[in-house]
Write a protein that holds these residues in place. Structure first.
Motif, PDB file in Angstrom:
ATOM      1  N   LEU A   1       0.660  -1.325   0.119  1.00 34.87           N
ATOM      2  CA  LEU A   1       0.149   0.174   0.000  1.00 34.87           C
ATOM      3  C   LEU A   1       0.825   1.253   0.012  1.00 34.87           C
ATOM      4  N   HIS A   2       2.063   0.969   0.134  1.00 32.29           N
ATOM      5  CA  HIS A   2       3.081   2.190   0.066  1.00 32.29           C
ATOM      6  C   HIS A   2       2.853   3.104   1.299  1.00 32.29           C
ATOM      7  N   PHE A   3       2.417   2.531   2.335  1.00 35.37           N
ATOM      8  CA  PHE A   3       2.052   3.166   3.555  1.00 35.37           C
ATOM      9  C   PHE A   3       3.242   3.959   4.176  1.00 35.37           C
ATOM     10  N   GLU A   4       4.544   3.827   3.883  1.00 38.43           N
ATOM     11  CA  GLU A   4       5.467   4.294   4.236  1.00 38.43           C
ATOM     12  C   GLU A   4       5.526   5.855   3.576  1.00 38.43           C
ATOM     13  N   GLN A   5       5.017   6.075   2.550  1.00 40.85           N
ATOM     14  CA  GLN A   5       4.973   7.161   1.614  1.00 40.85           C
ATOM     15  C   GLN A   5       3.800   8.197   1.921  1.00 40.85           C
ATOM     16  N   TRP A   6       2.896   7.619   2.840  1.00 38.97           N
ATOM     17  CA  TRP A   6       1.848   8.453   3.282  1.00 38.97           C
ATOM     18  C   TRP A   6       2.330   9.585   3.974  1.00 38.97           C
ATOM     19  N   ASP A   7       1.947  10.731   3.596  1.00 41.56           N
ATOM     20  CA  ASP A   7       2.388  12.180   4.102  1.00 41.56           C
ATOM     21  C   ASP A   7       1.440  12.548   5.621  1.00 41.56           C
ATOM     22  N   TYR A   8       0.231  12.078   5.737  1.00 40.99           N
ATOM     23  CA  TYR A   8      -0.533  12.524   6.634  1.00 40.99           C
ATOM     24  C   TYR A   8      -0.216  12.587   8.051  1.00 40.99           C
ATOM     25  N   TRP A   9       0.364  11.260   8.167  1.00 38.21           N
ATOM     26  CA  TRP A   9       1.151  11.175   9.659  1.00 38.21           C
ATOM     27  C   TRP A   9       2.127  12.259  10.112  1.00 38.21           C
ATOM     28  N   ARG A  10       2.969  12.657   9.157  1.00 40.28           N
ATOM     29  CA  ARG A  10       4.001  13.651   9.291  1.00 40.28           C
ATOM     30  C   ARG A  10       3.442  14.894   9.881  1.00 40.28           C
ATOM     31  N   SER A  11       2.201  15.358   9.722  1.00 37.21           N
ATOM     32  CA  SER A  11       1.481  16.615  10.060  1.00 37.21           C
ATOM     33  C   SER A  11       0.857  16.426  11.389  1.00 37.21           C
ATOM     34  N   LEU A  12       0.749  15.180  11.911  1.00 37.89           N
ATOM     35  CA  LEU A  12       0.094  15.054  13.274  1.00 37.89           C
ATOM     36  C   LEU A  12       1.224  15.664  14.344  1.00 37.89           C
ATOM     37  N   PRO A  13       0.377  16.200  15.502  1.00 38.06           N
ATOM     38  CA  PRO A  13       1.186  16.821  16.433  1.00 38.06           C
ATOM     39  C   PRO A  13       1.865  15.652  17.249  1.00 38.06           C
ATOM     40  N   ALA A  14       3.230  16.209  17.777  1.00 36.36           N
ATOM     41  CA  ALA A  14       3.955  15.256  18.509  1.00 36.36           C
ATOM     42  C   ALA A  14       3.200  14.779  19.921  1.00 36.36           C
ATOM     43  N   GLN A  15       2.554  15.821  20.266  1.00 40.29           N
ATOM     44  CA  GLN A  15       1.679  15.435  21.557  1.00 40.29           C
ATOM     45  C   GLN A  15       0.286  16.258  21.649  1.00 40.29           C
ATOM     46  N   VAL A  16      -0.612  15.571  22.020  1.00 42.55           N
ATOM     47  CA  VAL A  16      -1.947  16.142  22.502  1.00 42.55           C
ATOM     48  C   VAL A  16      -2.321  15.638  23.750  1.00 42.55           C
ATOM     49  N   GLY A  17      -2.340  16.965  24.626  1.00 41.26           N
ATOM     50  CA  GLY A  17      -2.419  16.649  25.971  1.00 41.26           C
ATOM     51  C   GLY A  17      -1.570  15.532  26.562  1.00 41.26           C
ATOM     52  N   ASP A  18      -1.865  14.592  27.147  1.00 40.09           N
ATOM     53  CA  ASP A  18      -0.978  13.586  27.954  1.00 40.09           C
ATOM     54  C   ASP A  18      -0.408  12.453  26.999  1.00 40.09           C
ATOM     55  N   TYR A  19      -1.132  12.408  25.698  1.00 37.59           N
ATOM     56  CA  TYR A  19      -0.795  11.370  24.648  1.00 37.59           C
ATOM     57  C   TYR A  19       0.399  11.993  23.508  1.00 37.59           C
ATOM     58  N   GLU A  20       1.078  11.024  23.361  1.00 34.20           N
ATOM     59  CA  GLU A  20       2.271  11.462  22.546  1.00 34.20           C
ATOM     60  C   GLU A  20       2.249  10.473  21.560  1.00 34.20           C
ATOM     61  N   LEU A  21       2.694  11.068  20.130  1.00 29.17           N
ATOM     62  CA  LEU A  21       2.662  10.319  18.995  1.00 29.17           C
ATOM     63  C   LEU A  21       3.918   9.225  19.114  1.00 29.17           C
ATOM     64  N   TYR A  22       3.804   8.001  19.003  1.00 27.45           N
ATOM     65  CA  TYR A  22       4.735   7.043  19.415  1.00 27.45           C
ATOM     66  C   TYR A  22       5.082   6.031  18.262  1.00 27.45           C
ATOM     67  N   ILE A  23       4.010   5.566  17.722  1.00 25.41           N
ATOM     68  CA  ILE A  23       4.343   4.659  16.404  1.00 25.41           C
ATOM     69  C   ILE A  23       3.854   5.251  15.200  1.00 25.41           C
ATOM     70  N   THR A  24       4.998   5.322  14.431  1.00 22.99           N
ATOM     71  CA  THR A  24       4.829   5.886  13.122  1.00 22.99           C
ATOM     72  C   THR A  24       5.121   5.045  11.788  1.00 22.99           C
ATOM     73  N   PRO A  25       5.030   5.290  10.623  1.00 24.87           N
ATOM     74  CA  PRO A  25       5.162   4.381   9.883  1.00 24.87           C
ATOM     75  C   PRO A  25       6.644   4.565   9.379  1.00 24.87           C
ATOM     76  N   ASP A  26       7.486   5.237   9.815  1.00 27.91           N
ATOM     77  CA  ASP A  26       8.794   5.345   9.721  1.00 27.91           C
ATOM     78  C   ASP A  26       9.425   4.216  10.549  1.00 27.91           C
ATOM     79  N   ASN A  27       8.937   3.832  11.618  1.00 24.95           N
ATOM     80  CA  ASN A  27       9.371   2.844  12.489  1.00 24.95           C
ATOM     81  C   ASN A  27       8.148   2.020  13.003  1.00 24.95           C
ATOM     82  N   PRO A  28       7.584   1.146  12.354  1.00 24.47           N
ATOM     83  CA  PRO A  28       6.359   0.700  12.856  1.00 24.47           C
ATOM     84  C   PRO A  28       6.629  -0.557  13.982  1.00 24.47           C
ATOM     85  N   LEU A  29       5.413  -0.836  14.165  1.00 16.91           N
ATOM     86  CA  LEU A  29       5.534  -2.092  15.111  1.00 16.91           C
ATOM     87  C   LEU A  29       4.731  -3.345  14.364  1.00 16.91           C
TER      88      LEU A  29
END
Length: 154
Positions: free
Chosen positions: A121-149
């Motif tokens: 699906l070329h998931f790693e090329q999707w750009d939307y996730w790059r525009s997400l804030p690193a943190q929202v309230g107590d939640y932090e962006l942790y799992i991303t397409p450039d280093n998935p689980l």
């Protein structure tokens, strides 16, 4: 002959060599004692890495009579079916051999690659996730397409 009662299994933990000989730490993960019985789950022990929001619980489930490692990364919880086992000594052998690799599979420092399905699906090329804030309230962006689980993003 039926399966032992979960309370019998809990009582036997103090005499189980596997539990008594678990390393106090594996990499950045620290061993914490089990929290006992919670409903149908017996929490035997856990390895925790607070800074990376990761936890591996070694459990026994009364519902299926299985010993099960339970990975928690952030808000994601995953029971790894490769290690379900009804025989406690076989489970102990698997965990002795696999604990470092299981913990590494959860660690953000380990570089993971996307599984075939996500690559197609070329998931790693999707750009939307790059525009997400690193943190929202107590939640932090942790799992991303450039280093998935892989077990979550696959």
């Amino acid at each position: 002959m039926g399966q032992p009662d979960i309370k019998e299994i809990e009582a036997g933990l103090k005499d189980w060599d596997f539990v008594r000989n678990l390393p106090a730490a594996i990499g950045d993960y620290t061993l914490v004692p089990g929290s006992g019985i919670d409903g149908q789950i017996l929490n035997i022990a856990a390895y925790v890495h607070e800074a990376s929001h990761c936890r591996l619980d070694l459990t026994y489930t009364k519902e299926t009579f299985d010993y099960v490692p339970v990975k928690t990364v952030g808000l994601h919880t995953f029971r790894d079916v490769r290690f379900f086992c009804r025989d406690r000594e076989h489970f102990a052998d698997m965990m002795r051999k696999s604990l470092p690799d299981i913990l590494a599979s959860m660690d953000k420092k380990t570089v993971h690659t996307l599984p075939y399905e996500a690559k197609a699906l070329h998931f790693e090329q999707w750009d939307y996730w790059r525009s997400l804030p690193a943190q929202v309230g107590d939640y932090e962006l942790y799992i991303t397409p450039d280093n998935p689980l892989p077990y979550i993003n696959g």
